[in-house]
Enzyme design. Structure first.
Site, short mmCIF file in Angstrom:
data_model
loop_
_atom_site.label_atom_id
_atom_site.label_comp_id
_atom_site.label_asym_id
_atom_site.label_seq_id
_atom_site.Cartn_x
_atom_site.Cartn_y
_atom_site.Cartn_z
N THR A 23 0.84 -1.27 0.05
CA THR A 23 0.02 0.14 -0.09
C THR A 23 0.74 1.24 0.16
O THR A 23 2.00 1.09 0.86
CB THR A 23 -1.07 0.12 1.34
OG1 THR A 23 -1.74 1.26 1.18
CG2 THR A 23 -0.20 -0.06 2.48
N HIS A 71 2.52 -11.57 13.93
CA HIS A 71 3.65 -11.86 14.88
C HIS A 71 3.43 -13.52 15.41
O HIS A 71 4.27 -14.01 15.98
CB HIS A 71 3.89 -11.28 16.20
CG HIS A 71 5.23 -10.91 16.82
ND1 HIS A 71 6.16 -11.52 16.11
CD2 HIS A 71 5.72 -10.27 17.73
CE1 HIS A 71 7.39 -11.45 16.80
NE2 HIS A 71 6.92 -10.62 18.02
#
Length: 410
Positions: free
Chosen positions: A329, A381
């Protein structure tokens, strides 16, 4: 003879749609294959063409209604449509011309009336503020009132006999006298975006790492070859193609960044399908470049331009938006200096580009000014360790700061 206008077959996994906009009203003439109505799904807008020439006899589903496949939207009374029947376009054009001429003629009159108001105020004692409404507002005040949806009677007039002047209206607007509120229902796409963003936040353990890139070498290449590139390939050479190539190379080195979580399994993809975020009037869309790692710069730029045009024209298809393994993006086009992009679930990582700013940096012991960009990697994560994220960003940085190696596949 009447012919029904029905909802077409909806894309796979889409159960219903919302009537977004009718382009015709009951009684209008229509031509076969002319777009009658737009249907909005979670991701794409579907056009429903007229099945025959004739007159739109009735509308069964109004704007905002939820409809399903094969449901009747309206009916057309079949018949021949004259060649010169343009639904009054010519008349509207002529009317517009007349209005424009009238507006020109009124300008001098309005200016003279406002000047008279000013002279009246200068030569007469200032009247006590009036509640307004007894005297007709000046032409310019009426125009301001109409443009801002203000009732002139609610404005205190200081003109002659309590007349509301342009200055009174401007003071009223700037002073907060008008506090309009508009309530608009979320579009299907905006609701879906909100749902997916919240789902990503609630599901993934999102963390963001940052680095910065010196784009001097990339800008040198673009400056030197941009004209030749466009002449040969018919598309501009932008920054995004360099970032896509650099990201794909980094994904090859760190495949977990290109992976996804499915239940208690990690799914590793042996290819890079890169989603490119495109901002449209309807919201953010992320069309996917298939096998992006195997595409040339020209192929990447052509596909990005093609998808951007489709998205902004409301012609994007559901298949264009499905199946990405990684996303990029670019908030820099809007001036963003730094951000933490949200994951495009079920993907596990997204690369954020930002605006390019000239900054002093130390190179070989000397301070020089270079075009610098902050880059960000938001990642899940749960499966991507900090080391993988940092090394991925370093790989992107190295590829962009030495683009010759990138282009030579070294």
């Amino acid at each position: 003879m009447s012919t029904e206008v029905k909802v077409p077959t909806l894309p796979e996994s889409v159960s219903d749609a919302t009537v977004a906009k009718w382009h015709k009203k009951a009684g209008d003439t229509v031509r076969r294959d002319e777009n009658l109505v737009d249907l909005e799904t979670d991701k794409v807008v579907l056009e429903v063409p007229a099945p025959a020439d004739g007159v739109l006899e009735s509308i069964s589903a109004e704007e905002g209604d939820t409809v399903t496949a094969d449901q009747v939207l309206g009916a057309i009374k079949e018949g021949e449509v004259p060649e010169d029947d343009q639904d009054g376009d010519d008349a509207e054009d002529a009317s517009s011309d007349d209005e424009a001429n009238d507006a020109d003629e009124k300008k001098s009159t309005d200016r003279k009336k406002d000047a008279d108001d000013d002279r009246d105020r200068a030569s007469s004692p200032a009247p006590a503020p009036s509640s307004g409404g007894d005297a007709r507002p000046s032409p310019s005040a009426r125009k301001l009132a109409a443009d801002n949806e203000i009732d002139p009677s609610s404005v205190e007039g200081t003109g002659r006999d309590g007349r509301v002047t342009k200055g009174d209206m401007l003071k009223h607007i700037s002073g907060g006298g008008s506090r309009p509120v508009e309530r608009v229902k979320m579009s299907r796409l905006r609701s879906r975006i909100a749902e997916r963003m919240k789902e990503a936040q609630n599901t993934a353990a999102i963390l963001t790492s940052f680095n910065e890139v010196d784009l001097h070498e990339v800008m040198q290449i673009r400056s030197k070859y941009k004209d030749a590139f466009q002449n040969k390939h018919g598309v501009k050479l932008g920054f995004m193609s360099f970032f896509v190539k650099a990201a794909c190379e980094a994904l090859d080195k760190h495949p977990v960044v290109n992976a996804a979580v499915e239940g208690d399994e990690i799914v590793y993809h042996g290819y890079q399908d890169v989603g490119i975020a495109v901002s449209t009037d309807r919201g953010l869309m992320v069309p996917v470049l298939r096998n992006a790692g195997q595409l040339s710069l020209a192929e990447i730029e052509r596909q990005i331009a093609h998808y951007a045009d489709k998205a902004r024209a409301g012609k994007i298809e559901l298949e264009d938006l499905q199946g990405g393994t990684f996303s990029i993006t670019n908030g820099g086009v809007f001036g963003s200096l730094l951000s933490t992009p949200l994951l495009n679930a079920p993907q596990s990582a997204i690369l954020g580009m930002h605006t390019i700013k000239e900054r002093p940096v130390a190179i070989d012991g000397e301070i020089v000014v270079r075009p610098m960009m902050y880059i960000a990697l938001s990642y899940d994560h749960r499966i991507i360790d900090g080391k993988d994220a940092v090394q991925f960003l370093v790989a992107v940085k190295e590829a962009l700061e030495d683009p010759a190696r990138l282009l030579l596949d070294l």
